[in-house]
Design an enzyme around this catalytic site. Sequence first.
Site, PDB file in Angstrom:
ATOM      1  N   HIS A  18       4.285  50.745  27.761  1.00  0.00           N
ATOM      2  CA  HIS A  18       2.890  50.386  28.003  1.00  0.00           C
ATOM      3  C   HIS A  18       1.756  50.065  27.459  1.00  0.00           C
ATOM      4  CE1 HIS A  18       2.284  47.142  31.590  1.00  0.00           C
ATOM      5  NE2 HIS A  18       1.393  47.296  30.380  1.00  0.00           N
ATOM      6  N   ARG A  24       5.089  41.627  31.667  1.00  0.00           N
ATOM      7  CA  ARG A  24       5.389  42.847  32.664  1.00  0.00           C
ATOM      8  C   ARG A  24       6.911  43.260  32.997  1.00  0.00           C
ATOM      9  NH1 ARG A  24       1.094  43.898  33.230  1.00  0.00           N
ATOM     10  NH2 ARG A  24      -1.116  44.337  35.062  1.00  0.00           N
ATOM     11  N   GLU A  77       7.274  51.899  36.326  1.00  0.00           N
ATOM     12  CA  GLU A  77       6.010  52.348  36.140  1.00  0.00           C
ATOM     13  C   GLU A  77       5.479  53.312  36.494  1.00  0.00           C
ATOM     14  OE1 GLU A  77       3.683  49.952  33.406  1.00  0.00           O
ATOM     15  OE2 GLU A  77       5.565  48.291  32.447  1.00  0.00           O
TER      16      GLU A  77
END
Length: 320
Positions: A287, A240, A269
């Site tokens: 990601h 993360r 994000e």
Amino acid sequence: MSAKPKVWIARKLSDATLERAARDYDAIINMDDGLSSADEIVAMSAKVDAIIPCHSEHFTEDVANRLDPRLKIIANHSVGVDHCNLPALKARGIAVTNTPDVLSDATAEIAMLLMLGAARHAVKGDHLVRSGQWDFWSPSFMVGKQVTGARLGIIGMGRVGQAFARKARGFDMEIHYYNRSRLDPGSEAGATFHETIESLLAVSDFLSLHCPATPETTGLMNAERLAQLPAGAILINTARGALVDEAALLEALADGHLAAAGLDCFVKEPGGNPAFAEHQNIFMLPHIGSATTRTRDAMGFRALDNLDAFFRGDTPKDLL
């Protein structure tokens, strides 16, 4: 025959997942695949019995307090649940599940890609060839950091951390790790356990993050900890973005203490950190750690398995 439970699938999941969901549930599917606002999530909760969200849908305390009583379960299409305020949802009597186990290998593959790419100047090299600027070679050209035989530190030796360690052993890496509790000898497979993060940092030529984002781990890799890594170390993050103080990382790269970084996740994000784009020693991906067809199918099916159990009156396997 009773009506099928109504489920909102908040993002466009894999074809196999959507086919199964449409077969077994009265499914509302976001085929446009756009992000939903907090108000849209709250409004949808009055229309459905269950939601299958991704980490892009945020169930904050405010959202949880406004959810309609009709909503009974949130079956996340993710392992991480930092986008969910679990205490607030529990207080509303809403069950929450996730999808562990099924994405460990895919995420570990991305960690390996990032480690190799960061170590061997993948961004700069690709740019030179792609732009037609590769017109020079010498023994000192594009010299990177060798992975084989190096010391790898892992923070968070759960499913993904262990999968990454297994793959790293193929490069004869020396595995060190920090975890909340020590693994049994069979799971350690010869890795060295460190009781403190600080002890681990001192021996990590490469450091890979595999722990969840919690209030305790937010900003885990700050300026003080980055400075404790060996000179020329490389940081990898497929967990993360909140784990890394991005300003401190930029400073450590700019002053040369860190050689490079490989990042699949960011504080913001989607979008990432625009300042990172100026640094060719930061190898970045958007990601996509679990983005393989096999894993996306497995994640979707795991979320549906949890829904199936819940609506049968059983305890879902992945109830949090």
